[in-house]
Each structure stands twice: as structure tokens, then as C-alpha cells.
Write an enzyme that holds these catalytic residues in place. Structure first.
Site, short mmCIF file in Angstrom:
data_model
loop_
_atom_site.label_atom_id
_atom_site.label_comp_id
_atom_site.label_asym_id
_atom_site.label_seq_id
_atom_site.Cartn_x
_atom_site.Cartn_y
_atom_site.Cartn_z
N HIS A 12 0.82 -1.22 0.00
CA HIS A 12 0.00 0.00 0.00
C HIS A 12 0.85 1.27 0.00
CE1 HIS A 12 1.21 -0.11 4.08
NE2 HIS A 12 0.20 0.54 4.61
N SER A 13 2.15 1.12 -0.22
CA SER A 13 3.06 2.26 -0.21
C SER A 13 3.14 2.91 -1.59
CB SER A 13 4.46 1.81 0.21
OG SER A 13 5.44 2.76 -0.17
N PRO A 14 2.79 4.20 -1.70
CA PRO A 14 2.89 4.87 -3.01
C PRO A 14 4.33 5.00 -3.47
CG PRO A 14 2.44 6.48 -1.29
CD PRO A 14 2.32 5.12 -0.65
N THR A 16 6.74 2.88 -2.92
CA THR A 16 7.15 1.59 -3.47
C THR A 16 6.62 1.44 -4.88
OG1 THR A 16 7.09 0.65 -1.24
CG2 THR A 16 7.15 -0.90 -3.06
N SER A 175 9.12 2.18 3.57
CA SER A 175 8.93 1.36 2.38
C SER A 175 8.91 2.26 1.15
CB SER A 175 7.59 0.61 2.49
OG SER A 175 7.26 -0.07 1.30
#
EC number: 5.99.1.4
Length: 200
Positions: A12-14, A16, A175
């Protein structure tokens, strides 16, 4: 012997999402093996002083949106900075990536991870929803229902927990996070430095 890069991330990390394809291409170009290590970012935050987005100061939240927009435009990667389904739990999708690696190998798991992230950040999909994840897996040529079943097994959960523990031991606090030859690189904006390290 080829180098190995540990890739700690949450789906859910933008950040990443913005760095994923570049990182994968870079690793392939330089013959670096990728260890796919999805982690429970909430636990990583909890032991490293990180604060969930909703609890950050307004000025930090506002600047995050500015930076996401800048990077999206600079890289030419579509990104909705305020997607419909966010915040969202990444737990099941994280474990599905692990299940895909165990069943189909690293390349397939990396492709699935990107499809999940793209679904959240560019396609307004709810990656916390099982049926949505089944569809995303299907778009990668995978049996989504079988992957979910596998993702819910004790062995996948154990690997997920181990990834999170290893991240904590490696002083990970965000992340994406890359570890190459014992050296850490935090964030997609450090990929230039990571590539230099791959070339050594």
C-alpha cells in the site's frame, strides 16, 4: 556469484509503487537477485518511531501530496495522490505476494506486487477486498482464489512475520527499503545510489 538485494516493502506504499518497475529493471540489468520481502509496515513503524499517515501533522500530510505529485509527473507514472480506497489494509495482498513467490517464483511475485500497487494508486481498486485481489491476480495469469488460500496458511504467515522481524533487525523504518551487501537504501529516490552499489 551474483549480488542479492533484499527488497522490504508494503503493497500500500505509493513510494514503493513509484520505484518498483525501475528497481526490478535495474536488478535485472545488473544481474542482481531480488529477495522479495513484504513486511507489516505498521509493526515496523511501531518500533522505529514512525507515525501512521493519519496521525502526522497537517503540514507533513500536505507536503507528502506535493511530493507524490512531483514524482508522479517527473517519472511519468500515473498516480492518484488521494485514491478512493486509502487508507487500506495491505495484509492480505502482502501475504499473496509471498504465496506467489513460493508457488511461482520471484518474477511472478514482483509482477503481482506491481499489479496490486497499480490497482490501488492508479486504478482506484480496493486492495483490501478479496474479490478485487482475485481479479488482480487473474490479470497476471494467476489463480487468485488459490493464492488467497495459500496466503492464509501458517507457513506464509510465518514468512511474513520473519520478514517483519528481519526488517526490524536491519533497522528498516520505511517502504521501499533495499539492502545490498549490508548497505541500506531507503526510498525510491535513492535508486540512483543503489544502482551505483550494484555496479561495484
Amino acid at each position: 556469484m551474483s549480488k542479492v538485494c533484499q527488497y522490504f516493502f508494503a503493497t500500500h506504499s505509493p513510494w514503493t509503487y513509484l520505484g518498483h518497475e525501475r528497481f526490478v529493471a535495474m536488478a535485472r540489468q545488473h544481474g542482481v537477485q531480488v529477495e522479495v520481502r513484504p513486511v507489516d509496515l505498521g509493526k515496523v513503524f511501531g518500533v522505529s518511531g514512525g507515525v501512521p499517515l493519519a496521525k502526522r501533522a497537517p503540514q507533513r500530510q500536505a507536503y507528502r501530496l506535493v511530493e507524490l505529485t512531483r514524482w508522479s509527473e517527473f517519472l511519468g507514472i500515473p498516480l492518484n495522490v488521494q485514491p478512493k480506497f486509502f487508507p487500506v489494509s495491505p495484509e492480505l495482498s502482502n501475504r499473496m505476494v509471498i504465496a506467489a513467490r513460493l508457488t511461482h517464483g520471484v518474477d511472478v511475485s514482483l509482477a503481482l506486487a506491481f499489479a496490486v500497487m497499480r490497482g490501488l494508486w492508479a486504478e482506484d481498486k480496493n486492495i483490501g477486498d478479496e474479490e478485487t485481489l482475485v481479479q488482480i491476480a487473474g490479470s497476471c495469469g494467476l489463480d487468485g482464489k488459490a493464492l488467497i488460500k495459500s496466503a492464509e496458511t501458517a507457513s506464509v504467515q510465518a514468512e511474513y512475520d520473519r520478514n517483519t522481524e528481519d526488517a526490524t533487525a536491519a533497522s528498516v523504518f520505511g517502504s521501499p527499503w533495499y539492502v545490498l551487501d549490508g548497505e541500506s537504501f531507503w526510498g525510491q529516490d535513492r535508486l540512483d545510489f543503489l544502482e551505483r552499489a550494484m555496479q561495484k
